[in-house]
Design a protein around this motif. Structure first.
Motif, mmCIF file in Angstrom:
data_model
loop_
_atom_site.group_PDB
_atom_site.id
_atom_site.type_symbol
_atom_site.label_atom_id
_atom_site.label_comp_id
_atom_site.label_asym_id
_atom_site.label_seq_id
_atom_site.Cartn_x
_atom_site.Cartn_y
_atom_site.Cartn_z
ATOM 1 N N ASP A 41 0.837 -1.195 0.000
ATOM 2 C CA ASP A 41 0.000 0.000 0.000
ATOM 3 C C ASP A 41 0.875 1.250 0.000
ATOM 4 O O ASP A 41 2.101 1.175 -0.084
ATOM 5 C CB ASP A 41 -0.957 -0.014 1.203
ATOM 6 N N ARG A 42 0.231 2.399 0.094
ATOM 7 C CA ARG A 42 0.977 3.660 0.044
ATOM 8 C C ARG A 42 1.944 3.793 1.217
ATOM 9 O O ARG A 42 3.060 4.303 1.052
ATOM 10 C CB ARG A 42 -0.011 4.839 0.039
ATOM 11 N N ALA A 43 1.514 3.354 2.400
ATOM 12 C CA ALA A 43 2.402 3.441 3.557
ATOM 13 C C ALA A 43 3.642 2.577 3.349
ATOM 14 O O ALA A 43 4.762 2.986 3.689
ATOM 15 C CB ALA A 43 1.660 3.005 4.820
ATOM 16 N N GLY A 44 3.443 1.398 2.771
ATOM 17 C CA GLY A 44 4.585 0.531 2.497
ATOM 18 C C GLY A 44 5.527 1.136 1.477
ATOM 19 O O GLY A 44 6.754 1.032 1.603
ATOM 20 N N ALA A 45 4.961 1.779 0.449
ATOM 21 C CA ALA A 45 5.804 2.426 -0.562
ATOM 22 C C ALA A 45 6.542 3.623 0.023
ATOM 23 O O ALA A 45 7.728 3.849 -0.268
ATOM 24 C CB ALA A 45 4.935 2.867 -1.742
ATOM 25 N N ALA A 46 5.858 4.400 0.880
ATOM 26 C CA ALA A 46 6.510 5.546 1.523
ATOM 27 C C ALA A 46 7.623 5.074 2.443
ATOM 28 O O ALA A 46 8.709 5.674 2.488
ATOM 29 C CB ALA A 46 5.481 6.348 2.320
ATOM 30 N N ARG A 47 7.378 3.979 3.156
ATOM 31 C CA ARG A 47 8.415 3.433 4.020
ATOM 32 C C ARG A 47 9.627 2.995 3.192
ATOM 33 O O ARG A 47 10.769 3.218 3.581
ATOM 34 C CB ARG A 47 7.886 2.235 4.818
ATOM 35 N N ALA A 48 9.362 2.368 2.062
ATOM 36 C CA ALA A 48 10.459 1.920 1.207
ATOM 37 C C ALA A 48 11.294 3.094 0.713
ATOM 38 O O ALA A 48 12.530 3.022 0.676
ATOM 39 C CB ALA A 48 9.896 1.128 0.023
ATOM 40 N N ALA A 49 10.629 4.193 0.333
ATOM 41 C CA ALA A 49 11.361 5.359 -0.158
ATOM 42 C C ALA A 49 12.226 5.976 0.944
ATOM 43 O O ALA A 49 13.389 6.328 0.722
ATOM 44 C CB ALA A 49 10.373 6.391 -0.700
ATOM 45 N N LEU A 50 11.657 6.101 2.153
ATOM 46 C CA LEU A 50 12.422 6.646 3.273
ATOM 47 C C LEU A 50 13.571 5.712 3.662
ATOM 48 O O LEU A 50 14.683 6.160 3.965
ATOM 49 C CB LEU A 50 11.504 6.873 4.473
ATOM 50 N N ASP A 51 13.303 4.407 3.636
ATOM 51 C CA ASP A 51 14.347 3.438 3.965
ATOM 52 C C ASP A 51 15.468 3.487 2.937
ATOM 53 O O ASP A 51 16.650 3.337 3.278
ATOM 54 C CB ASP A 51 13.751 2.036 4.031
ATOM 55 N N ALA A 52 15.095 3.695 1.675
ATOM 56 C CA ALA A 52 16.112 3.789 0.622
ATOM 57 C C ALA A 52 16.990 5.021 0.832
ATOM 58 O O ALA A 52 18.217 4.945 0.721
ATOM 59 C CB ALA A 52 15.436 3.842 -0.748
ATOM 60 N N LEU A 53 16.371 6.165 1.136
ATOM 61 C CA LEU A 53 17.143 7.379 1.387
ATOM 62 C C LEU A 53 18.063 7.195 2.593
ATOM 63 O O LEU A 53 19.256 7.527 2.547
ATOM 64 C CB LEU A 53 16.199 8.558 1.628
ATOM 65 N N ALA A 54 17.499 6.644 3.678
ATOM 66 C CA ALA A 54 18.294 6.432 4.890
ATOM 67 C C ALA A 54 19.403 5.415 4.654
ATOM 68 O O ALA A 54 20.552 5.622 5.064
ATOM 69 C CB ALA A 54 17.386 5.969 6.036
ATOM 70 N N GLY A 55 19.050 4.310 3.987
ATOM 71 C CA GLY A 55 20.035 3.263 3.764
ATOM 72 C C GLY A 55 21.154 3.700 2.839
ATOM 73 O O GLY A 55 22.326 3.362 3.059
ATOM 74 N N LEU A 56 20.817 4.462 1.804
ATOM 75 C CA LEU A 56 21.846 4.923 0.868
ATOM 76 C C LEU A 56 22.799 5.902 1.540
ATOM 77 O O LEU A 56 24.023 5.775 1.431
ATOM 78 C CB LEU A 56 21.192 5.577 -0.351
#
Length: 299
Positions: A82-97
């Motif tokens: 869902d949207r929350a999962g996609a938003a989490r993925a984007a934030l996790d990608a920024l943080a992880g990178l």
């Protein structure tokens, strides 16, 4: 506590409905160890640009996740993103990178000490974004955590400015990710969120490094490190989501300080980096602030 008091406490508890068993604690501890271990393994890869190493780790993680998702699909156990999962993925990608890039610029102990302010940042954001109450002791804890970061950064300003900036961006992004994780629906597929995050991290890592002039396969030891880094990376991401589903943030947040211990041990054992007195003082301020934040409120 009377029955009426228990009802009031349950009504006012923002984490009601979230189990408070030890299962979430164990999962969070394992996730945090996996996160530090993945960083150590990634930093140990030689002969590759940081962006290429990050992209290869993400590619291996995606391949492993694709197999798991395929097996689950064959068994009819496919969830949705869902949207929350996609938003989490984007934030996790920024943080992880930003975190992965920072480990090539800073000692791991310094990076983990800066990230130790994350629980305090999460509390501040929860008050601003989720309108959760912010008691005076929380304000004191946030002030101490901020002071601790400043103390750590003061001697650390001789280190890479890029590394320090990446560390601060990563801390903020991780705190935002944790807020979104709290809002994930029970039926949301956490593996799809993790695979999207891995895809975004890999693409961004490749973009930061560009295509190599002469592509080559990593040496076997480096490939083994990358595979281990991918496995621990997946462990960190999936286990922390599972932990937040089993325990409130107040139980998970203080466990993040264990990352400092693991980072100090790895830094000393592998790279011979030992914290100076100022770094120890900053860590003490941050941890004290976290303990104040977690102290049960007076009745």
């Amino acid at each position: 506590m009377s029955a009426e008091s228990r009802i009031v406490a349950r009504t006012e508890d923002p984490t009601r409905g979230v189990p408070c068993g030890s299962g979430g604690t164990r999962l969070a501890l394992a996730a945090l160890f996996c996160g530090v271990a993945s960083s150590v393994l990634l930093k140990g890869v030689g002969g590759l640009a940081p962006g290429h190493a990050i992209a290869l780790r993400s590619g291996l993680a995606i391949a492993l996740l694709a197999v798991v998702i395929g097996v689950r699909a064959a068994r009819g156990r496919v969830g949705r993103l869902d949207r929350a999962g996609a938003a989490r993925a984007a934030l996790d990608a920024l943080a992880g990178l930003t975190f992965a890039l920072a480990i090539f610029e800073l000692p791991l102990a310094l990076l983990s000490a800066i990230q130790a302010a994350m629980p305090l940042v999460s509390v501040a954001l929860a008050a601003l974004v989720l309108r959760e109450p912010l008691p005076r002791r929380a304000l004191l804890a946030i002030a101490m955590g901020f002071a601790g970061v400043i103390v750590i950064l003061n001697p650390g300003l001789g280190a890479s400015p890029l590394g320090l900036a990446l560390a601060l961006i990563s801390t903020l992004a991780y705190a935002c990710r944790d807020l979104v994780t709290r809002r994930l629906r029970p039926e949301a597929d956490m593996l799809k969120s993790v695979i999207l995050s891995s895809l975004l991290i890999g693409a961004a890592g490749l973009a930061t490094a560009g295509l190599p002039a002469a592509p080559r396969m990593p040496h076997v030891p480096d490939l083994a490190r990358l595979l281990a880094a991918a496995v621990t990376f997946l462990g960190a991401n999936t286990l922390i989501i599972a932990a937040f589903r089993r325990a409130p943030v107040a139980r998970i947040a203080p466990l993040r300080y264990t990352s400092i211990l693991w980072a100090l041990l790895f830094d000393a054992a592998i790279w011979g980096h030992y914290p100076d007195a100022a770094t120890w003082a900053g860590i003490a301020l941050i941890v004290t602030g976290g303990l104040i934040l977690l102290r049960p409120a007076s009745p």
